[in-house]
Scaffold this active site. Structure first.
Site, PDB file in Angstrom:
ATOM      1  N   GLU A 125       0.936  -1.196   0.133  1.00 28.95           N
ATOM      2  CA  GLU A 125      -0.140   0.075   0.069  1.00 28.95           C
ATOM      3  C   GLU A 125       0.912   1.393   0.087  1.00 28.95           C
ATOM      4  O   GLU A 125       1.722   1.316   0.334  1.00 28.95           O
ATOM      5  CB  GLU A 125      -0.686   0.064   1.114  1.00 28.95           C
ATOM      6  CG  GLU A 125      -1.915  -1.120   1.239  1.00 28.95           C
ATOM      7  CD  GLU A 125      -2.445  -1.269   2.772  1.00 28.95           C
ATOM      8  OE1 GLU A 125      -2.630  -0.175   3.424  1.00 28.95           O
ATOM      9  OE2 GLU A 125      -2.993  -2.321   3.093  1.00 28.95           O
ATOM     10  N   LYS A 127       2.375   4.710   1.385  1.00 35.47           N
ATOM     11  CA  LYS A 127       2.222   5.366   2.633  1.00 35.47           C
ATOM     12  C   LYS A 127       1.871   6.927   2.627  1.00 35.47           C
ATOM     13  O   LYS A 127       2.513   7.363   2.032  1.00 35.47           O
ATOM     14  CB  LYS A 127       3.725   4.986   3.494  1.00 35.47           C
ATOM     15  CG  LYS A 127       3.618   5.316   4.705  1.00 35.47           C
ATOM     16  CD  LYS A 127       5.004   4.862   5.408  1.00 35.47           C
ATOM     17  CE  LYS A 127       4.892   5.139   7.031  1.00 35.47           C
ATOM     18  NZ  LYS A 127       5.045   6.672   7.220  1.00 35.47           N
ATOM     19  N   ASP A 129       1.165  10.291   3.658  1.00 34.47           N
ATOM     20  CA  ASP A 129       1.701  11.328   4.669  1.00 34.47           C
ATOM     21  C   ASP A 129       0.893  12.087   5.325  1.00 34.47           C
ATOM     22  O   ASP A 129       0.464  13.516   4.784  1.00 34.47           O
ATOM     23  CB  ASP A 129       2.834  12.253   3.949  1.00 34.47           C
ATOM     24  CG  ASP A 129       3.928  12.469   4.988  1.00 34.47           C
ATOM     25  OD1 ASP A 129       4.210  11.784   5.875  1.00 34.47           O
ATOM     26  OD2 ASP A 129       4.897  13.247   4.598  1.00 34.47           O
ATOM     27  N   TYR A 237      -7.314   1.853   6.191  1.00 38.48           N
ATOM     28  CA  TYR A 237      -6.357   0.775   5.861  1.00 38.48           C
ATOM     29  C   TYR A 237      -6.498  -0.255   6.699  1.00 38.48           C
ATOM     30  O   TYR A 237      -5.955  -1.454   6.377  1.00 38.48           O
ATOM     31  CB  TYR A 237      -4.914   1.068   5.650  1.00 38.48           C
ATOM     32  CG  TYR A 237      -4.466   2.014   6.666  1.00 38.48           C
ATOM     33  CD1 TYR A 237      -4.243   1.357   7.947  1.00 38.48           C
ATOM     34  CD2 TYR A 237      -3.976   3.428   6.414  1.00 38.48           C
ATOM     35  CE1 TYR A 237      -3.493   2.076   8.863  1.00 38.48           C
ATOM     36  CE2 TYR A 237      -3.547   3.867   7.376  1.00 38.48           C
ATOM     37  CZ  TYR A 237      -3.270   3.493   8.548  1.00 38.48           C
ATOM     38  OH  TYR A 237      -2.635   4.282   9.493  1.00 38.48           O
ATOM     39  N   LYS A 326      10.572   3.566   3.044  1.00 36.12           N
ATOM     40  CA  LYS A 326      10.829   4.897   2.543  1.00 36.12           C
ATOM     41  C   LYS A 326      11.494   5.329   1.599  1.00 36.12           C
ATOM     42  O   LYS A 326      12.542   4.774   1.498  1.00 36.12           O
ATOM     43  CB  LYS A 326      11.424   5.590   3.970  1.00 36.12           C
ATOM     44  CG  LYS A 326      10.724   5.412   5.119  1.00 36.12           C
ATOM     45  CD  LYS A 326       9.513   6.398   5.254  1.00 36.12           C
ATOM     46  CE  LYS A 326       8.856   6.485   6.506  1.00 36.12           C
ATOM     47  NZ  LYS A 326       9.475   7.593   7.559  1.00 36.12           N
ATOM     48  N   CYS A 420      13.230  47.375  11.900  1.00 34.94           N
ATOM     49  CA  CYS A 420      12.759  47.267  10.760  1.00 34.94           C
ATOM     50  C   CYS A 420      13.860  47.595   9.486  1.00 34.94           C
ATOM     51  O   CYS A 420      14.178  48.738   9.669  1.00 34.94           O
ATOM     52  CB  CYS A 420      11.385  48.057  10.490  1.00 34.94           C
ATOM     53  SG  CYS A 420      10.754  47.687   8.848  1.00 34.94           S
ATOM     54  N   CYS A 423      12.040  50.615   7.747  1.00 32.75           N
ATOM     55  CA  CYS A 423      11.684  52.005   8.165  1.00 32.75           C
ATOM     56  C   CYS A 423      12.326  52.228   9.351  1.00 32.75           C
ATOM     57  O   CYS A 423      12.176  53.247   9.970  1.00 32.75           O
ATOM     58  CB  CYS A 423      10.111  52.003   8.243  1.00 32.75           C
ATOM     59  SG  CYS A 423       9.602  51.056   9.806  1.00 32.75           S
ATOM     60  N   CYS A 438       6.723  44.595  12.428  1.00 30.73           N
ATOM     61  CA  CYS A 438       6.854  45.869  12.227  1.00 30.73           C
ATOM     62  C   CYS A 438       5.505  46.627  12.624  1.00 30.73           C
ATOM     63  O   CYS A 438       4.588  46.139  11.708  1.00 30.73           O
ATOM     64  CB  CYS A 438       7.574  46.457  11.014  1.00 30.73           C
ATOM     65  SG  CYS A 438       7.689  48.099  11.069  1.00 30.73           S
ATOM     66  N   CYS A 443       5.127  52.292   7.412  1.00 31.67           N
ATOM     67  CA  CYS A 443       6.304  51.393   6.925  1.00 31.67           C
ATOM     68  C   CYS A 443       6.200  51.077   5.379  1.00 31.67           C
ATOM     69  O   CYS A 443       5.142  50.838   5.098  1.00 31.67           O
ATOM     70  CB  CYS A 443       6.584  50.335   7.845  1.00 31.67           C
ATOM     71  SG  CYS A 443       7.736  49.210   7.171  1.00 31.67           S
TER      72      CYS A 443
HETATM   73  S1  IVH Z   1      -0.270   0.245   8.585  1.00 31.01           S
HETATM   74  C1  IVH Z   1       0.287  -1.812  12.663  1.00 31.01           C
HETATM   75  N1  IVH Z   1      -0.824   1.514   6.288  1.00 31.01           N
HETATM   76  O1  IVH Z   1       2.466   5.336   8.738  1.00 31.01           O
HETATM   77  C2  IVH Z   1      -0.365  -1.257  11.535  1.00 31.01           C
HETATM   78  N2  IVH Z   1       0.171   2.777   8.080  1.00 31.01           N
HETATM   79  O2  IVH Z   1       4.620   4.378  11.238  1.00 31.01           O
HETATM   80  C3  IVH Z   1       0.607   0.176  11.435  1.00 31.01           C
HETATM   81  N3  IVH Z   1       0.526   5.201   7.236  1.00 31.01           N
HETATM   82  O3  IVH Z   1       1.405   7.063  11.335  1.00 31.01           O
HETATM   83  C4  IVH Z   1      -0.244   1.231  10.155  1.00 31.01           C
HETATM   84  N4  IVH Z   1      -0.363   4.959   5.301  1.00 31.01           N
HETATM   85  O4  IVH Z   1      -0.860   6.307  10.068  1.00 31.01           O
HETATM   86  C5  IVH Z   1      -0.430   1.501   7.606  1.00 31.01           C
HETATM   87  N5  IVH Z   1      -1.338   2.299   3.963  1.00 31.01           N
HETATM   88  C6  IVH Z   1      -0.696   2.305   5.282  1.00 31.01           C
HETATM   89  C7  IVH Z   1      -0.163   3.549   5.835  1.00 31.01           C
HETATM   90  C8  IVH Z   1       0.078   3.883   6.970  1.00 31.01           C
HETATM   91  C9  IVH Z   1       0.118   5.739   5.973  1.00 31.01           C
HETATM   92  C10 IVH Z   1       1.147   5.713   8.438  1.00 31.01           C
HETATM   93  C11 IVH Z   1       0.297   5.406   9.777  1.00 31.01           C
HETATM   94  C12 IVH Z   1       1.451   5.433  10.940  1.00 31.01           C
HETATM   95  C13 IVH Z   1       2.774   5.453  10.096  1.00 31.01           C
HETATM   96  C14 IVH Z   1       3.162   4.109  10.597  1.00 31.01           C
END
Ligand code: IVH
Length: 681
Positions: A125, A127, A129, A237, A326, A420, A423, A438, A443
């Site tokens: 999946e 990740k 942010d 998720y 990551k 400032c 001015c 300021c 100004c």
């Molecule tokens: S699974 C035990 N799936 O990533 C399961 N996390 O450090 C743990 N996050 O803050 C999470 N997308 O919110 C999972 N598809 C995804 C995710 C996801 C983002 C975030 C999660 C958490 C961090 C994990």
């Protein structure tokens, strides 16, 4: 009351009760189609009409209001901080892998943990942010939403989560399990993140460094109205069901079940047989993720089978059956050549690092924000330092780190100026605020910012009055306030650098022409903190003229849907300053439009009742501008192609929508035909 009257009364109530529940169901269905399926089934105007009918009935019969009613998304403001609540099931975080080697090590590790390795596969999946969120549904109704917090206890932000349309207030299935807990990520789409930051920049507020911070900050707002203005989204998720359901025994089935429940599940997940297939997924998304309308910082690889997940269990912090891979953030190093401060339109002073130009995320970067004095102190950044910079949220460059080991010998700590730079007035930093200001209303920096903002496209739209001209006008003392612009004579400005008689004439005409601009633009142009273009429109619509607005109390302002406490306070404060009131009076005398033009609404619009779909990149118009043009002429813009569409406006790289339009034999036009339509009808 006779017997038959009493009978009628019961009947009437029954009818009303039925109508209310039908309305709720219909509106819920329409909202699900719009926000989750991205496939609208109802015109906005019809939705609004039914919504209002429901609202009226609920006002009349408050007993009929239920927490899952579509009218209950934006609630009242909290008057205190959030409650801490212990999670029923802790929210674990994920172990990180930074390359494929580390991912392989993880696989070896978990495989050593069990005696015989059963048949298994992975689900990958994206990740997302944002912020992790836990939602509880009792008998199908959304009752509680918590932040992750420390994973054991989170904060109760139910009132804010209710404003997110992709979170159902009621689950979409018959006979839902008694308790359903859903986990997922709340996030801000990039476009929305940019919009919020642009608005904040215009209002001289601190910018959010990235969408993650903006999401966390938004979710912790006390006022759900502000949250509802910032269009948060939610991808689900994880799901826990009580009583347990043995049929949902893989992550893939869990994701499918979440979709059935009415949640938005990120569609880009993939079933992978082994790590080789995972690698293909990782490689593909490393580039592809840049085309997504939201931020991702990696991929989460999860073992698909729940029995195997259970066998592996958790460490103190992480599940052993999942890992986050990551992607490296886009960061580069460069050196600091200068540190300067910039004074904005409201007097806010922002320190900036001027650096040796470097290429970062596709653009050449030379300036990076240091946000505020505290950040400067924390970084201890000095001229000559080597720094790591990054595009926060891949958009605004910021200094992440100073590499102290590479610091030359003869550097000096940076001292924020006490006065400032424009001015020379003493700078002040109000207690409890991060921003230094300021406060000299004369100004030149503030005047410069105010004039540039007044001339902005979304404000008075004065073509030819850009930054350079504004700077000259101030330098030659031709203008000391916005009002002075309207007193300029062509001969006074013809001598300015790069001006000449012709452009001087043109500029004076453009300034004169701006008197016709509508009231909401004037309001926006005044540059009241937090009053961005859309808030200005709200205020203009609700108060009609400036005198009503000047008289408005904080409570009256807050009574308007969409106006929260921060905005209300700021408006009241702005009009309480005598200098601002004098400016308004002076502008009124100059015939600036301080009145909503009601005839404008009545005027026959050229595209009334016409529905458009925009697809592909148009040659000159941005999507949003095309939408505004259409809407200004009474047309509507829909996101999906159906037989109800009158025109499909097609640009470059138009995809499936164009195909569908052809199939349905709809009228397909390009940008210039659209513009002709607007001009000619
Ligand atoms: S699974 C035990 N799936 O990533 C399961 N996390 O450090 C743990 N996050 O803050 C999470 N997308 O919110 C999972 N598809 C995804 C995710 C996801 C983002 C975030 C999660 C958490 C961090 C994990």
């Amino acid at each position: 009351m006779t017997n038959s009257d009493a009978h009628k009364q019961v009947n009437l109530d029954r009818n009303i009760i039925d109508r209310v529940s039908q309305l709720k169901a219909k509106l819920q269905e329409a909202s699900y189609a719009y926000y989750v399926l991205d496939n609208p089934i109802m015109e906005d105007t019809i939705y609004d009409q039914l919504y209002r009918e429901l609202q009226d009935l609920e006002n009349k019969y408050p007993n009929l209001i239920t927490p899952d009613s579509p009218t209950q998304r934006v609630g009242d403001k909290l008057d205190r901080q959030f409650n801490s609540v212990t999670h029923n099931i802790p929210l674990y975080s994920l172990e990180n892998a930074f390359n494929f080697e580390e991912l392989k090590n993880w696989e070896n590790r978990w495989q050593r943990q069990i005696e015989t390795i059963p048949e298994f596969n992975y689900i990958c999946e994206l990740k997302i942010d944002g912020s992790a969120i836990a939602l509880t549904y009792e008998n199908g109704v959304f009752t509680k939403g918590l932040t992750r917090g420390d994973g054991i206890t989170g904060e109760d932000i139910t009132h804010n989560l209710r404003t997110i349309h992709s979170i159902p207030l009621r689950l979409n299935i018959d006979n839902p399990p008694a308790i359903v807990e859903v986990r997922g990520e709340a996030f801000l789409p990039l476009q929305e993140f940019n919009r919020i930051n642009q608005e904040r920049e215009k209002n001289n507020e601190n910018l959010f460094a990235n969408p993650r911070n903006a999401t966390a900050g938004t979710l912790r707002q006390l006022d759900p109205k502000i949250v509802s203005e910032r269009k948060l989204q939610f991808f689900a998720y994880n799901v826990y069901i009580s009583p347990e359901n043995n049929l949902i025994n893989t992550q893939k089935k869990a994701l499918e079940f979440l979709q059935q429940l009415g949640f938005l599940v990120n569609p880009n997940y993939q079933f992978c047989q082994d790590l080789n297939q995972v690698k293909t997924y990782l490689d593909n998304w490393e580039m592809e993720r840049k085309n997504l309308p939201y931020m991702t910082d990696g991929v989460v690889v999860k073992i698909n089978q729940f029995t195997l997940q259970n066998d592996l269990g958790f460490t103190q912090k992480f599940p052993r059956w999942a890992i986050a891979v990551k992607y490296p953030a886009e960061e580069v190093t460069t050196t600091v050549e200068k540190i300067i401060v910039n004074v904005g339109r409201t007097g806010a002073v922002t320190p900036l690092a001027i650096m040796k130009p470097v290429s970062l995320g596709g653009t050449i970067v030379q300036r990076a924000t240091l946000h505020n004095v505290d950040r400067v102190r924390e970084l201890d950044i000095r001229v000559g330092d080597t720094v790591i910079i990054r595009k926060a949220g891949e958009i605004i460059p910021e200094v992440v780190e100073v590499i102290k080991d590479l610091r030359p010998n003869d550097t000096q700590p940076y001292q924020m100026p006490t006065h400032c730079p424009e001015c020379d007035s003493i700078l002040v930093r109000p207690e409890n605020e991060a921003v230094t200001r300021c406060v000299n209303t004369s100004c030149p920096a503030i005047l410069r910012g105010s004039l540039i903002h007044w001339a902005d496209r979304d404000a008075m739209d004065i073509r030819g009055l850009g930054e350079k001209v504004v700077i000259s006008l101030i330098e030659y003392k031709l203008v000391k306030s916005i009002a002075d612009l309207y007193k300029l004579k062509p001969f006074e400005i013809a001598d300015l650098e790069r001006m000449g008689e012709k452009s001087a004439q043109k500029l004076i005409m453009a300034i004169e022409d701006s008197k016709k601009q509508s009231f909401h633009r004037v309001l926006y142009g005044l540059g009241i903190r937090y009053v961005g273009a859309s808030n200005a429109q709200l205020l203009a619509d609700n108060f009609n003229n400036i005198d009503n607005l000047i008289k408005a109390t904080k409570e009256e302002l807050e009574g308007i849907y969409g106006i929260g406490e921060e905005i209300a306070n700021s408006v009241v404060e702005w009009f309480s300053i005598p200098k601002n009131k004098e400016l308004v009076e002076e502008l009124k005398d100059l015939n600036i439009n301080f009145q909503s033009n009601s005839t404008q609404h009545i005027k026959e619009k050229k595209l009334s009742n016409k529905v458009f779909v925009l697809t592909g990149t148009l040659p000159t118009l941005k999507r949003n501008d095309a939408k505004k043009l259409i809407e200004a002429e009474g047309g509507k813009v829909s996101s999906s192609v159906s037989t109800k569409i009158d025109y499909v406006v097609v640009g470059e790289d138009a995809g499936s929508k164009l195909e569908k339009a052809r199939k349905l034999n709809l009228q397909i036009i390009d940008e210039s035909q659209l513009l002709d339509l607007i001009k000619s009808t």
